[in-house]
Design a protein around this motif. Structure first.
Motif, mmCIF file in Angstrom:
data_model
loop_
_atom_site.group_PDB
_atom_site.id
_atom_site.type_symbol
_atom_site.label_atom_id
_atom_site.label_comp_id
_atom_site.label_asym_id
_atom_site.label_seq_id
_atom_site.Cartn_x
_atom_site.Cartn_y
_atom_site.Cartn_z
ATOM 1 N N LEU A 34 0.846 -1.188 0.000
ATOM 2 C CA LEU A 34 0.000 0.000 0.000
ATOM 3 C C LEU A 34 0.883 1.240 0.000
ATOM 4 O O LEU A 34 1.550 1.534 0.992
ATOM 5 C CB LEU A 34 -0.919 0.014 1.226
ATOM 6 C CG LEU A 34 -2.087 -0.967 1.128
ATOM 7 C CD1 LEU A 34 -1.880 -2.139 2.048
ATOM 8 C CD2 LEU A 34 -3.385 -0.266 1.431
ATOM 9 N N CYS A 80 -2.837 -3.440 9.312
ATOM 10 C CA CYS A 80 -3.142 -2.333 8.401
ATOM 11 C C CYS A 80 -4.571 -1.863 8.629
ATOM 12 O O CYS A 80 -5.470 -2.680 8.857
ATOM 13 C CB CYS A 80 -2.960 -2.768 6.946
ATOM 14 S SG CYS A 80 -3.416 -1.488 5.761
ATOM 15 N N VAL A 81 -4.789 -0.571 8.519
ATOM 16 C CA VAL A 81 -6.133 -0.008 8.737
ATOM 17 C C VAL A 81 -7.127 -0.532 7.702
ATOM 18 O O VAL A 81 -8.341 -0.538 7.947
ATOM 19 C CB VAL A 81 -6.066 1.538 8.750
ATOM 20 C CG1 VAL A 81 -5.804 2.088 7.352
ATOM 21 C CG2 VAL A 81 -7.314 2.145 9.354
ATOM 22 N N TRP A 161 0.059 2.510 8.770
ATOM 23 C CA TRP A 161 0.365 3.766 8.071
ATOM 24 C C TRP A 161 1.382 4.587 8.873
ATOM 25 O O TRP A 161 2.035 5.470 8.328
ATOM 26 C CB TRP A 161 -0.902 4.566 7.751
ATOM 27 C CG TRP A 161 -1.412 5.460 8.830
ATOM 28 C CD1 TRP A 161 -0.903 6.690 9.184
ATOM 29 C CD2 TRP A 161 -2.525 5.225 9.691
ATOM 30 N NE1 TRP A 161 -1.639 7.222 10.215
ATOM 31 C CE2 TRP A 161 -2.644 6.342 10.546
ATOM 32 C CE3 TRP A 161 -3.431 4.178 9.834
ATOM 33 C CZ2 TRP A 161 -3.635 6.435 11.519
ATOM 34 C CZ3 TRP A 161 -4.420 4.285 10.802
ATOM 35 C CH2 TRP A 161 -4.514 5.391 11.629
HETATM 36 MO MO MO Z 1 -2.692 1.711 5.178
#
Ligand code: MO
Ligand code: MTE
Length: 201
Positions: A34, A80-81, A161
């Protein structure tokens, strides 16, 4: 007896320790990529790592100096979100504690900066005490560029992130300065165990 349906077993994978999976997350075996922009191409000869901002004296390491610092190999779960988690990932890098060892600062926040312009903000207390590293190897191999190589910040107890890829330094700050995703609506801290995904969480 009715066979267990494939659909049911799909996300409840066998052998996964549910206590390691934060709420709303599912476990993956692959390693998704990502990135908000193109993968930067910085040669190791041009790479430096800098601790700057509010401190007695700015520190800069060349690549050669950086990888000569005492490193650690550590195994962590990452989250991860976008809802995937990857358990038991193995990294090698230098702890942020080590980088801040002789630094005299009253700062309470850091902003990580990267090739490509990405930034992310963290309280200093989230990157010290063995909680964060500048990692340059994954699974015993040099970290691939798409995953942040030559080196990325890794803060596994927060959503991924916060783990800035292609990181080039940390700026020590006496105030908090929301980074790229934090400015666009992601939560300022990002604790996966509290599902701190967005501003409104
Ligand atoms: Mo992310
Ligand atoms: N420099 C930089 N770091 C970044 C990003 C990015 O776009 N640029 N994306 C972040 C996001 S949103 C996530 S989920 C992870 C993804 O890491 P991966 O591509 O290794 O899975 O990197 C984070 N670090």
């Amino acid at each position: 007896m009715a066979p267990v349906s494939r659909g049911f077993r799909g996300r409840r994978r066998q052998g996964v320790d549910a206590s390691r999976v934060p709420p709303g997350q599912y476990v993956v075996d692959d390693f998704p990529v990502l990135s908000a922009g193109p993968t930067p191409q910085t040669g190791l000869d041009d790479w430096t790592f800098t601790i700057g901002g509010s401190l007695d004296e700015e520190r800069t390491w060349s690549w050669e100096q950086f990888v000569a610092l005492p490193g650690e190999t550590f195994t962590v779960d990452i989250h991860c979100v976008t809802k995937w988690s990857k358990l038991g990932t193995i990294w090698t890098g230098v702890s942020v504690d080590r980088l801040l060892e002789d630094v005299d600062t009253a700062a309470e926040f850091v902003s990580a900066f990267c090739d490509g312009g990405y930034t992310t903000n963290l309280p200093l207390e989230d990157v010290t005490d063995g909680q964060a590293w500048i990692a340059y190897a994954f699974d015993g191999e040099p970290l691939e560029a798409e995953h942040g190589g030559p080196a990325r910040l890794l803060v596994p107890h927060l959503y991924l992130w916060k783990s800035a890829k292609w990181v080039r330094g940390l700026t020590l700050l006496d105030h908090d300065e929301p980074g790229f995703w934090e400015t666009l609506g992601y939560h300022n801290r990002g604790d996966p165990w509290n599902e701190e995904r967005y501003w409104s969480d």
